[in-house]
Write a protein that holds these residues in place. Structure first.
Motif, PDB file in Angstrom:
ATOM      1  N   ALA A 122      -5.678  -4.874 -11.678  1.00  0.00           N
ATOM      2  CA  ALA A 122      -6.142  -5.464 -10.717  1.00  0.00           C
ATOM      3  C   ALA A 122      -5.650  -5.658  -9.564  1.00  0.00           C
ATOM      4  O   ALA A 122      -6.237  -5.840  -8.359  1.00  0.00           O
ATOM      5  CB  ALA A 122      -6.533  -6.970 -11.386  1.00  0.00           C
ATOM      6  N   TYR A 123      -4.382  -5.682  -9.336  1.00  0.00           N
ATOM      7  CA  TYR A 123      -3.538  -5.811  -8.186  1.00  0.00           C
ATOM      8  C   TYR A 123      -3.638  -4.570  -7.479  1.00  0.00           C
ATOM      9  O   TYR A 123      -3.755  -4.532  -6.251  1.00  0.00           O
ATOM     10  CB  TYR A 123      -2.092  -5.965  -8.736  1.00  0.00           C
ATOM     11  CG  TYR A 123      -1.162  -6.512  -7.589  1.00  0.00           C
ATOM     12  CD1 TYR A 123      -1.045  -7.304  -6.862  1.00  0.00           C
ATOM     13  CD2 TYR A 123      -0.084  -5.306  -7.020  1.00  0.00           C
ATOM     14  CE1 TYR A 123      -0.305  -7.828  -5.739  1.00  0.00           C
ATOM     15  CE2 TYR A 123       0.808  -5.682  -6.191  1.00  0.00           C
ATOM     16  CZ  TYR A 123       0.426  -7.032  -5.303  1.00  0.00           C
ATOM     17  OH  TYR A 123       1.249  -7.060  -4.354  1.00  0.00           O
ATOM     18  N   ILE A 124      -3.608  -3.309  -7.894  1.00  0.00           N
ATOM     19  CA  ILE A 124      -3.849  -2.002  -7.293  1.00  0.00           C
ATOM     20  C   ILE A 124      -5.304  -2.138  -6.673  1.00  0.00           C
ATOM     21  O   ILE A 124      -5.465  -1.628  -5.591  1.00  0.00           O
ATOM     22  CB  ILE A 124      -3.702  -0.819  -8.388  1.00  0.00           C
ATOM     23  CG1 ILE A 124      -2.131  -0.778  -8.749  1.00  0.00           C
ATOM     24  CG2 ILE A 124      -4.297   0.368  -7.803  1.00  0.00           C
ATOM     25  CD1 ILE A 124      -2.075   0.457  -9.711  1.00  0.00           C
ATOM     26  N   TYR A 125      -6.367  -2.521  -7.534  1.00  0.00           N
ATOM     27  CA  TYR A 125      -7.578  -2.812  -7.112  1.00  0.00           C
ATOM     28  C   TYR A 125      -7.862  -3.575  -5.639  1.00  0.00           C
ATOM     29  O   TYR A 125      -8.761  -3.369  -4.950  1.00  0.00           O
ATOM     30  CB  TYR A 125      -8.726  -3.062  -7.950  1.00  0.00           C
ATOM     31  CG  TYR A 125      -8.950  -1.662  -8.723  1.00  0.00           C
ATOM     32  CD1 TYR A 125      -9.622  -0.590  -8.200  1.00  0.00           C
ATOM     33  CD2 TYR A 125      -8.763  -1.865 -10.189  1.00  0.00           C
ATOM     34  CE1 TYR A 125     -10.134   0.493  -8.997  1.00  0.00           C
ATOM     35  CE2 TYR A 125      -9.426  -0.555 -10.976  1.00  0.00           C
ATOM     36  CZ  TYR A 125     -10.052   0.686 -10.256  1.00  0.00           C
ATOM     37  OH  TYR A 125     -10.281   1.347 -11.081  1.00  0.00           O
ATOM     38  N   LYS A 126      -6.585  -4.567  -5.641  1.00  0.00           N
ATOM     39  CA  LYS A 126      -6.781  -5.314  -4.437  1.00  0.00           C
ATOM     40  C   LYS A 126      -6.717  -4.637  -2.982  1.00  0.00           C
ATOM     41  O   LYS A 126      -6.854  -4.788  -1.900  1.00  0.00           O
ATOM     42  CB  LYS A 126      -5.726  -6.505  -4.693  1.00  0.00           C
ATOM     43  CG  LYS A 126      -6.306  -7.845  -4.805  1.00  0.00           C
ATOM     44  CD  LYS A 126      -5.026  -8.874  -4.832  1.00  0.00           C
ATOM     45  CE  LYS A 126      -4.527  -9.298  -3.580  1.00  0.00           C
ATOM     46  NZ  LYS A 126      -3.383 -10.263  -3.619  1.00  0.00           N
ATOM     47  N   PHE A 127      -5.775  -3.470  -3.165  1.00  0.00           N
ATOM     48  CA  PHE A 127      -5.482  -2.614  -2.106  1.00  0.00           C
ATOM     49  C   PHE A 127      -5.988  -1.235  -2.077  1.00  0.00           C
ATOM     50  O   PHE A 127      -6.370  -0.810  -1.050  1.00  0.00           O
ATOM     51  CB  PHE A 127      -3.696  -2.414  -2.255  1.00  0.00           C
ATOM     52  CG  PHE A 127      -3.007  -3.543  -1.954  1.00  0.00           C
ATOM     53  CD1 PHE A 127      -2.633  -4.065  -1.026  1.00  0.00           C
ATOM     54  CD2 PHE A 127      -2.757  -4.312  -3.439  1.00  0.00           C
ATOM     55  CE1 PHE A 127      -1.890  -5.273  -0.984  1.00  0.00           C
ATOM     56  CE2 PHE A 127      -1.869  -5.335  -3.386  1.00  0.00           C
ATOM     57  CZ  PHE A 127      -1.427  -5.859  -2.119  1.00  0.00           C
ATOM     58  N   PHE A 128      -6.591  -1.034  -3.152  1.00  0.00           N
ATOM     59  CA  PHE A 128      -7.343   0.359  -2.983  1.00  0.00           C
ATOM     60  C   PHE A 128      -8.747   0.313  -3.813  1.00  0.00           C
ATOM     61  O   PHE A 128      -8.459  -0.209  -5.080  1.00  0.00           O
ATOM     62  CB  PHE A 128      -6.576   1.711  -3.330  1.00  0.00           C
ATOM     63  CG  PHE A 128      -5.527   1.996  -2.533  1.00  0.00           C
ATOM     64  CD1 PHE A 128      -5.619   2.732  -1.338  1.00  0.00           C
ATOM     65  CD2 PHE A 128      -4.214   1.308  -2.878  1.00  0.00           C
ATOM     66  CE1 PHE A 128      -4.590   3.001  -0.587  1.00  0.00           C
ATOM     67  CE2 PHE A 128      -3.095   1.827  -2.004  1.00  0.00           C
ATOM     68  CZ  PHE A 128      -3.291   2.658  -0.939  1.00  0.00           C
ATOM     69  N   GLU A 129      -9.947   0.493  -3.414  1.00  0.00           N
ATOM     70  CA  GLU A 129     -11.075   0.506  -4.227  1.00  0.00           C
ATOM     71  C   GLU A 129     -11.172   1.408  -5.293  1.00  0.00           C
ATOM     72  O   GLU A 129     -12.049   1.248  -6.252  1.00  0.00           O
ATOM     73  CB  GLU A 129     -12.204   0.297  -3.138  1.00  0.00           C
ATOM     74  CG  GLU A 129     -12.584   1.701  -2.482  1.00  0.00           C
ATOM     75  CD  GLU A 129     -13.741   1.725  -1.566  1.00  0.00           C
ATOM     76  OE1 GLU A 129     -14.171   2.610  -1.451  1.00  0.00           O
ATOM     77  OE2 GLU A 129     -14.367   0.600  -1.470  1.00  0.00           O
ATOM     78  N   THR A 159       1.903   9.398  -5.931  1.00  0.00           N
ATOM     79  CA  THR A 159       2.231  10.697  -5.259  1.00  0.00           C
ATOM     80  C   THR A 159       3.110  11.270  -6.547  1.00  0.00           C
ATOM     81  O   THR A 159       2.889  12.453  -7.034  1.00  0.00           O
ATOM     82  CB  THR A 159       2.994  10.745  -3.899  1.00  0.00           C
ATOM     83  OG1 THR A 159       2.014  10.053  -2.955  1.00  0.00           O
ATOM     84  CG2 THR A 159       2.815  12.172  -3.767  1.00  0.00           C
ATOM     85  N   GLU A 160       4.227  10.623  -6.889  1.00  0.00           N
ATOM     86  CA  GLU A 160       5.269  11.002  -7.886  1.00  0.00           C
ATOM     87  C   GLU A 160       4.251  10.965  -9.209  1.00  0.00           C
ATOM     88  O   GLU A 160       4.672  11.960  -9.736  1.00  0.00           O
ATOM     89  CB  GLU A 160       6.209   9.880  -7.887  1.00  0.00           C
ATOM     90  CG  GLU A 160       7.204  10.094  -8.749  1.00  0.00           C
ATOM     91  CD  GLU A 160       8.285  11.266  -8.483  1.00  0.00           C
ATOM     92  OE1 GLU A 160       8.107  11.739  -7.402  1.00  0.00           O
ATOM     93  OE2 GLU A 160       8.487  11.865  -9.557  1.00  0.00           O
ATOM     94  N   ARG A 187       0.830  -1.020   0.042  1.00  0.00           N
ATOM     95  CA  ARG A 187      -0.259  -0.002  -0.081  1.00  0.00           C
ATOM     96  C   ARG A 187       0.808   1.207  -0.079  1.00  0.00           C
ATOM     97  O   ARG A 187       0.492   2.178  -0.744  1.00  0.00           O
ATOM     98  CB  ARG A 187      -0.838  -0.113   1.348  1.00  0.00           C
ATOM     99  CG  ARG A 187      -1.990  -0.811   1.059  1.00  0.00           C
ATOM    100  CD  ARG A 187      -2.831  -1.052   2.458  1.00  0.00           C
ATOM    101  NE  ARG A 187      -3.490   0.153   2.722  1.00  0.00           N
ATOM    102  CZ  ARG A 187      -4.859   0.501   2.392  1.00  0.00           C
ATOM    103  NH1 ARG A 187      -5.408  -0.622   1.586  1.00  0.00           N
ATOM    104  NH2 ARG A 187      -5.291   1.545   2.580  1.00  0.00           N
ATOM    105  N   ASN A 188       1.775   1.326   0.701  1.00  0.00           N
ATOM    106  CA  ASN A 188       2.839   2.356   0.864  1.00  0.00           C
ATOM    107  C   ASN A 188       3.538   2.523  -0.498  1.00  0.00           C
ATOM    108  O   ASN A 188       3.773   3.605  -0.622  1.00  0.00           O
ATOM    109  CB  ASN A 188       3.896   2.252   2.084  1.00  0.00           C
ATOM    110  CG  ASN A 188       3.034   2.290   3.475  1.00  0.00           C
ATOM    111  OD1 ASN A 188       2.249   3.059   3.421  1.00  0.00           O
ATOM    112  ND2 ASN A 188       3.923   2.168   4.539  1.00  0.00           N
ATOM    113  N   GLN A 189       3.898   1.598  -1.040  1.00  0.00           N
ATOM    114  CA  GLN A 189       4.650   1.580  -2.057  1.00  0.00           C
ATOM    115  C   GLN A 189       3.914   2.330  -3.619  1.00  0.00           C
ATOM    116  O   GLN A 189       4.165   2.971  -4.137  1.00  0.00           O
ATOM    117  CB  GLN A 189       5.091   0.067  -2.829  1.00  0.00           C
ATOM    118  CG  GLN A 189       6.033  -0.021  -3.930  1.00  0.00           C
ATOM    119  CD  GLN A 189       6.308  -1.354  -3.877  1.00  0.00           C
ATOM    120  OE1 GLN A 189       5.984  -2.300  -3.366  1.00  0.00           O
ATOM    121  NE2 GLN A 189       7.037  -1.818  -5.096  1.00  0.00           N
ATOM    122  N   ILE A 190       2.576   1.816  -3.454  1.00  0.00           N
ATOM    123  CA  ILE A 190       1.369   2.295  -4.602  1.00  0.00           C
ATOM    124  C   ILE A 190       1.382   3.898  -4.120  1.00  0.00           C
ATOM    125  O   ILE A 190       1.195   4.758  -5.042  1.00  0.00           O
ATOM    126  CB  ILE A 190       0.116   1.591  -4.284  1.00  0.00           C
ATOM    127  CG1 ILE A 190       0.233   0.107  -4.587  1.00  0.00           C
ATOM    128  CG2 ILE A 190      -0.955   2.119  -5.105  1.00  0.00           C
ATOM    129  CD1 ILE A 190      -0.960  -0.795  -4.516  1.00  0.00           C
TER     130      ILE A 190
END
Lengths: 205, 205
Positions: free
Chosen positions: B53-60, B28-29, B20-23
């Motif tokens: 899909a991977y991003i959506y696993k962590f943020f809706e 931000t960048e 999550r922090n990595q995303i």
């Protein structure tokens, strides 16, 4: 505003003055239907039935017309505020009325019929002369109330008047600036009373 | 913010927390280069090298990422303010520092590198949870200072604490709201001192 109109009328004669008012009235109507930003002077000329060149004889640009509409609108708010202040007895109550009426009248003119918001927003955002003059007159009215309160012993006199007037104007400013006011909608019901009470506590002798 | 992260980390495990922090860092960048509004989650996925899909696993949603960036930014302002307040002796000086640091730190984070302005503006305009929580924490800090000043006899106790706190927060609000702050640039140098002096006069016992 009245001064500008008067001096223009004097140099051009009363007939010109009437044409200017006619253009302003038609432009107000047209802007309210089609928006200020989107309308060009050509659109306006077509809608009014004048030639573009004829309009340019009276106003050097669309902004000059917008500026006059805006000045009329700000004058209406100022008149509301002055009437409310004049009606009140004593400086503390005058100050309360000033806060209350500025919020109420600005909301009505800028937002209620949405007509003038776009022009007032451009005027405030770009610091048109009409806005600057209006803000100065409101500051003048505020100073008058403060001076009266100091003379009558209602308000403290230790703090330099300039400092007091400036600080109170900063408190008031977010409620008379149309672009800021739109973010204060949640507060407009309660804010005038809360803020004027705080200001009056700060003025206690 | 910390609480949200902590509870999420607890339910998903520490590795997820790191992703999550990595995303958030990559987003931000990316937002700072291409803008928040224009970027889609697909753009972001491509730029980071993750699948959508991977991003959506962590943020809706994109907003959920923006909300975390915004929360981080508001937390930074809040930390600045708390540090300045903690450093000051006595409630009156704490209040002065609060006004000064909120303006300074908000200007720096929202505007100086312009990075976060767009996100903070959306957050404030649409009342995201991060903004609402931040405003509540600032109100809490203000109440703490007022209570301390009342206990020590620095501030008057006649006015109900709720009323005092609400009114002072209304004075402060235009300087912590990014959309309003942009119309206050002319005042940001002088306003904190003028306003906190006015507020302190209103609090005199």
């Amino acid at each position: 505003m009245k001064n500008t109109q008067a001096s223009t009328a004097a140099s051009r004669g009363p007939a010109d003055h009437e044409v200017r008012n006619q253009i302003v009235a038609a432009a107000t109507e047209h802007f309210s239907l089609y928006g200020y930003e989107k309308t060009t002077v050509s659109d306006l000329a077509k809608a009014i039935g004048f030639s573009k060149a004829y309009i340019y004889k009276f106003f050097e640009s669309k902004q000059a017309i917008g500026e006059m509409i805006c000045a009329n609108c700000l004058l209406e708010i100022e008149n509301d505020v002055r009437a409310a202040v004049d009606e009140a007895e004593g400086a503390p109550e005058k100050l309360r009325r000033m806060f209350k009426t500025i919020v109420k009248s600005s909301l009505r003119l800028f937002f209620q019929d949405r007509k003038l918001y776009e022009i007032a927003a451009s005027a405030a955002g770009e610091r048109w002369a009409a806005t600057v003059a209006y803000e100065q007159r409101i500051q003048g009215l505020l100073r008058d109330i403060l001076q009266q309160g100091r003379l009558n012993g209602d308000f403290e006199r230790k703090t330099p008047l300039d400092e007091t007037a400036k600080a109170i104007y900063l408190v008031l400013h977010p409620y008379l600036h149309p672009l800021i006011l739109q973010y204060n909608f949640d507060n407009t019901e309660e804010a005038p009373a809360h803020l004027s009470s705080l200001v009056l506590r700060s003025l206690a002798p």
